[in-house]
Every structure is written in structure tokens, then in C-alpha cells.
Design a protein around this motif. Structure first.
Motif, PDB file in Angstrom:
ATOM      1  N   GLU A 144      -6.510  19.998 -80.395  1.00 57.05           N
ATOM      2  CA  GLU A 144      -7.692  20.437 -79.306  1.00 57.05           C
ATOM      3  C   GLU A 144      -7.544  21.909 -79.603  1.00 57.05           C
ATOM      4  N   VAL A 145      -8.535  22.571 -78.849  1.00 49.56           N
ATOM      5  CA  VAL A 145      -7.633  23.815 -78.758  1.00 49.56           C
ATOM      6  C   VAL A 145      -8.570  24.278 -77.647  1.00 49.56           C
ATOM      7  N   PHE A 146      -8.979  25.277 -77.184  1.00 47.17           N
ATOM      8  CA  PHE A 146      -9.755  25.816 -75.721  1.00 47.17           C
ATOM      9  C   PHE A 146      -9.388  27.311 -75.660  1.00 47.17           C
ATOM     10  N   LEU A 147     -10.355  28.043 -75.856  1.00 49.53           N
ATOM     11  CA  LEU A 147     -10.766  29.016 -75.079  1.00 49.53           C
ATOM     12  C   LEU A 147     -11.341  29.588 -73.811  1.00 49.53           C
ATOM     13  N   SER A 148     -10.838  30.212 -73.230  1.00 52.05           N
ATOM     14  CA  SER A 148     -11.335  30.590 -71.964  1.00 52.05           C
ATOM     15  C   SER A 148     -10.867  31.695 -71.762  1.00 52.05           C
ATOM     16  N   GLY A 162     -10.095  39.689 -71.356  1.00 56.51           N
ATOM     17  CA  GLY A 162     -10.309  39.039 -72.466  1.00 56.51           C
ATOM     18  C   GLY A 162     -10.025  37.677 -72.846  1.00 56.51           C
ATOM     19  N   ALA A 163      -9.691  37.152 -73.317  1.00 57.64           N
ATOM     20  CA  ALA A 163      -9.420  35.355 -73.903  1.00 57.64           C
ATOM     21  C   ALA A 163      -8.576  34.504 -73.277  1.00 57.64           C
ATOM     22  N   ASP A 164      -7.855  33.703 -72.786  1.00 54.74           N
ATOM     23  CA  ASP A 164      -6.759  32.315 -72.760  1.00 54.74           C
ATOM     24  C   ASP A 164      -7.327  31.667 -74.306  1.00 54.74           C
ATOM     25  N   LEU A 165      -6.078  31.809 -75.465  1.00 57.57           N
ATOM     26  CA  LEU A 165      -5.679  30.592 -75.963  1.00 57.57           C
ATOM     27  C   LEU A 165      -4.645  29.580 -76.174  1.00 57.57           C
ATOM     28  N   ARG A 166      -5.720  28.689 -75.934  1.00 55.94           N
ATOM     29  CA  ARG A 166      -3.838  27.061 -76.419  1.00 55.94           C
ATOM     30  C   ARG A 166      -4.897  26.147 -76.453  1.00 55.94           C
TER      31      ARG A 166
END
Length: 531
Positions: A195-199, A204-208
Motif C-alpha cells: 500500500e502507498v498513502f499520499l496525503s 506539499g504531500a506526505d508519502l508513506r
């Protein structure tokens, strides 16, 4: 310093708390020791002693968690579970408390020899986590743990001699041999957990996310291939280079046209800019050559000091004005902005309405496509012009064939990792020319705009060979860091010889190109461009 303790086992909660307070006081005293003044031998002794103490504390926590969870005292106040009780009194995350409780339970139920080793300080907490995660999941594994030769005693012996990275691999191999069916089942389950989360956040954006072992190796190898060998003066950290490499991979895929090839409009980043904003930005850039080097100007309308071979200024009145056949070609590509033109100007926006800083918009304009839309007073669309690129495909290929790699000093990124940076003459003079264009990789293209670097083309020699000079707003020239064994800085990218490389460079004598490489003098293949 010494600590004298009672060797009798504390029998009540009050006795345990009192003894713990004495240990904590001793730790506070030791923490004030002059560690920075210790020599090598003493440092080794202290590191070993602290690890033994840490293992002792981990053993104490395991014994306390296991013992308290087995009792009933924790539930007297109405806690729903032991992890909730432990979190309430330690202020740790519930996930951390649950992991501690699960580990203590696994050790107590299935790893009796490990429990003894923990209490004796013979095994560290990280090794215990590996055992409880990979060695106790199925009945077949638990039965293997009881084997006299290849069971728990074997794994504990390996834990005493292997660092945790190698130990983790050994336990995984042991588990695959002991229960291959479970290993395959875990592999199938691993594929469903990716899974990849792009918030999106304020700036900007938090990628985890999480990837399985195979996918992670593919991802890591792709990033490593894009990063390559960083230049000596590349100040980015490894995480920063990875982030840039990830964006480069995404850019390359979108530019290739492979995604949704049958769609009428292929995937892209869209932005909206009002005509008054575009006109104000072009006025702020404002640099253009009018009639040659004598009138070349920067983004603020001031004459640009032109640099020649001897390092002086050329042009009327300059110290090297007379008798010079190696002056500047008169092509100046600025990235600076006169912000007086932009005060009060509405910014452009991305498709989701996020406003774009004017400097970032100038960078995006360098290699984008334009689609004109004219609205009437009631908001109806009166005209919608066809999409047009600033450079034709032929002009783009010409710039790539000429420059062959990123032209920033010291950078050799290939064409597929870059964009064309140029002066926006198409607005002022009605044309776009390859003379005022230069190939830069995505990172350095952004860097040039962010730091307002001016790029000047310089020619020298009877055959008018050219090179690009990068200068900042203070007039300082950006130079490449010389390779080991070479004296002196490398100016710009150097004059390009017949093979497109800086003059005087090449492989060491007696060596040839790597096997399978392209012969010298032939540019690397250029990826297909969208018409």
C-alpha cells in the motif's frame, strides 16, 4: 561509583518500586560521567557494559509484562485488556504495548530457553523480536523448535554470534525449511499488504507506505539506477536524491506516452494561468538579446557582464574589448525575476486550485504545452485554440543531440532525465530558437530557477566552439568540482569537442569504452517524443 544492593528477591510492589528507584538514581549518576574524554579501550568497555544493562532492562520488562499479564491485578480497575492497562501507566502507544505483551506471551508459551537467555542477558531484544515474529507462527515451526539439533537451542547459539541483520535472514531460511507451505502462504499474503498513502498537507504531500520484499528490491533498484553516481559537489542527502529519483521515474513514464495511450488526453499535470499573469511574468523575466553581446541584458534590464577566455569582461569599454576573437556569443538565458512586476498579480493554479509561486511557474513554462481558452463576459467559452508546444519535436531533438547530457557543471544526467531551459523569446520576438535553449536535468532545471542563475553562452577559438557559463545573482560563477587527481576547477562544462564531451577529457590512457557501450562520437539514443 558502586551500587550495593540486597540480593533478596523483592516480595511486594513497594519493595520492587524502592529497588527500581535505587537503580534509576544510579543511572542518573552514571549519565553525568565524562564520556567524551574516554579513550578507545574505555569506550569499548562502556559500550559493552551499556549493552549488557540494556539487555537486563529488556529482560526485566519481559518478566514484568509476562508476570503482570498472567496475574489479575491489572484488571482490578476495569481495564479491557492488558495492553490498555500498560499504555495507561507507561504512556506508550497501544501498538507498542500490544507488541510487548505479544512478545512476552510468545516467549512464555513457546520459547522457554529464550526466556532464560533474556534473564541472563545473553540475547538482545532485537534478536528476540526476530524469533517471536518468524519462528513461532505455525504448529510446524513450534514443533521444530523442540528439535534437539536444529531447534531453539540452535537458533539461540546463532543469536549469540550474528548481528541482527544476518540473524533475521538465518531465521527466515530456517522457517522456510521447517514449514515451506507456510512460507508460500506468507508470500501470497505479503502481496495483498502492499500500500502507498499520499496525503496532501499544507505545503506539499506526505508519502508513506509498505512494499513486499520483492517489490521493495525492484523499487530500490530503479531508484539506484536513476540516482547513479552523484557528482562530487551534490549536496543532497540520500533521502533527497531518492525523492528526486522517484519523481524522475514518474516524469519519464508520463513523457513516454505509454500510460493510457488510447486516451484523447494523456495523463499530465495541468495548470491554469490568466493572460495578465502570464504577461506580468514575462515582463518580470524581461531578458532578451537585442543585436548582440553589447546590449545583452539580465532579468532586471541591466547590462550583463560578458565573460571571455581570459576571465575579463567583453563588450564596449571592457578591458578585453579590442582584438578579441573569443567573446560571448550573446545568448543569455536568465532565471531571475523582477518582483516589482509581480506584486499584486494573481498566481497561476494547478488543476486542484493550489496556487503556484511565480518562480515555479516560470520553470513550468519552459517545457510545457499551451492551450488557449477565451471566455466571454458571462463565462461562456468563445475560443479554444489547439495545444501547442514551445519547441517543435525537431527543435527538441536538435537540442538533445547537441547537448547530449545535462549541461550544469559536473552533471552528466542523460536526456531522458531532463527538460529544455530557455529564454521565452516566443512572446517578445514571435519565435523560439534552439540558440537560446539548453538541456538541464529535472533537478538542475528546478535548481536554476530557484537560485535565479543566469546562463551565458561563450565561444572561443577559431572554430567558435561554445560552452555555457552559469552565474548567480552576485556574479559568482558555478564551477564543477574537479575529478580526483586533476588540479584546478572545471569551468562550466568546457568547450565541446567532436564527441560532445568537454575538451581534454576522456578515459585514461590504455583503457577503452566499457563492453557494450556506444562508440565515441555517437550521441545516446533519444527517446521518442510526442508529436
Amino acid at each position: 561509583m558502586s551500587l550495593t544492593t540486597d540480593t533478596s528477591i523483592p516480595a511486594t510492589g513497594e519493595h520492587i518500586t524502592e529497588r527500581l528507584a535505587g537503580v534509576r538514581a544510579e543511572l542518573e549518576t552514571i549519565a553525568r560521567a565524562p564520556f567524551a574524554q574516554l579513550g578507545h579501550e574505555a569506550a569499548c568497555q562502556v559500550a559493552t557494559g551499556i549493552e549488557q544493562l540494556t539487555r537486563g532492562m529488556e529482560g526485566l520488562q519481559a518478566a514484568a509484562v509476562g508476570g503482570l499479564a498472567a496475574g489479575s491485578g491489572w484488571a482490578a480497575s476495569g481495564y479491557q485488556s492488558f495492553p490498555v492497562f500498560w499504555s495507561a501507566h507507561t504512556h506508550r502507544r497501544k501498538s507498542t504495548s500490544r507488541a510487548s505483551w505479544h512478545q512476552a506471551r510468545e516467549v512464555a508459551d513457546h520459547l522457554p530457553l529464550t526466556g532464560q537467555a533474556i534473564q541472563a542477558g545473553q540475547i538482545g531484544g532485537e534478536h528476540v523480536k526476530v524469533l517471536t515474529r518468524f519462528a513461532t507462527k505455525t504448529q510446524a515451526l513450534r514443533e521444530q523448535l523442540a528439535d534437539a539439533e536444529m531447534g531453539e537451542s540452535f537458533l539461540l547459539a546463532q543469536a549469540a554470534r550474528l548481528p541482527v541483520e544476518l540473524y533475521s535472514r538465518l531465521v527466515k531460511e530456517w522457517a522456510i525449511q521447517a514449514d515451506p507451505e507456510s512460507a508460500d502462504r506468507g508470500w501470497r499474503e505479503e502481496g495483498t499488504r502492499a500500500e502507498v498513502f499520499l496525503s496532501h498537507v499544507m505545503d506539499g504531500a506526505d508519502l508513506r507506505g509498505w512494499l513486499g520484499t520483492e517489490d521493495a528490491l525492484v523499487f530500490e533498484e530503479a531508484l539506484r539506477a536513476v540516482i547513479g553516481t552523484p557528482a562530487a559537489d551534490d549536496e543532497r542527502t540520500l533521502p533527497q536524491r531518492r525523492a528526486d529519483a522517484l519523481v524522475q521515474l514518474c516524469r519519464s513514464y508520463l513523457d513516454s506516452g505509454q500510460g493510457q495511450a488510447s486516451a484523447r488526453i494523456r495523463p499530465h499535470i495541468a495548470l491554469t494561468v490568466d493572460y495578465p499573469t502570464l504577461a506580468a511574468l514575462l515582463a518580470a523575466i524581461g531578458a532578451r538579446a537585442e543585436g548582440g553581446p553589447a546590449t545583452a541584458r539580465d532579468a532586471f534590464g541591466l547590462p550583463v557582464p560578458l565573460v571571455n577566455d581570459s576571465g575579463g569582461q567583453s563588450g564596449p569599454g571592457g578591458p578585453n574589448d579590442a582584438g578579441n576573437d573569443a567573446g560571448c556569443a550573446g545568448v543569455v538565458i536568465p532565471a531571475g525575476l523582477d518582483y516589482e512586476f509581480l506584486r499584486g498579480v494573481a498566481p497561476a493554479t494547478f488543476a486542484d486550485g493550489t496556487p503556484i509561486p511565480h518562480g515555479q511557474l516560470a520553470k513550468l513554462l519552459c517545457d510545457g504545452e499551451f492551450h488557449r481558452v477565451i471566455f466571454g463576459p458571462e463565462g461562456e467559452i468563445l475560443d479554444s485554440g489547439r495545444t501547442q508546444r514551445l519547441f517543435t519535436p525537431g527543435q527538441t531533438r536538435a537540442v538533445l543531440a547537441r547537448d547530449r547530457h545535462c549541461q550544469y557543471p559536473g552533471c552528466s544526467s542523460p536526456p531522458w532525465q531532463g527538460e529544455i531551459h530557455h529564454s521565452i523569446w516566443w512572446y517578445h520576438q514571435g519565435r523560439t530558437s534552439t540558440e537560446n535553449a539548453i538541456l538541464l536535468c529535472w533537478y538542475h532545471h528546478t535548481y536554476v530557477h530557484q537560485h535565479h542563475l543566469t546562463i551565458t553562452q561563450r565561444t572561443r577559438g577559431p572554430d567558435k566552439r561554445s560552452e555555457w557559463i552559469f552565474t548567480d545573482s552576485d556574479g559568482r560563477q558555478r564551477k564543477a568540482t574537479p575529478p580526483p587527481g586533476q588540479d584546478g576547477p572545471v569551468e562550466g562544462t568546457g568547450p565541446r569537442g567532436q564527441n560532445g564531451q568537454p575538451e581534454g577529457t576522456g578515459p585514461p590512457e590504455g583503457t577503452g569504452p566499457p563492453e557494450g557501450s556506444k562508440p565515441p562520437g555517437r550521441p545516446p539514443p533519444v527517446p521518442p517524443l510526442r508529436e
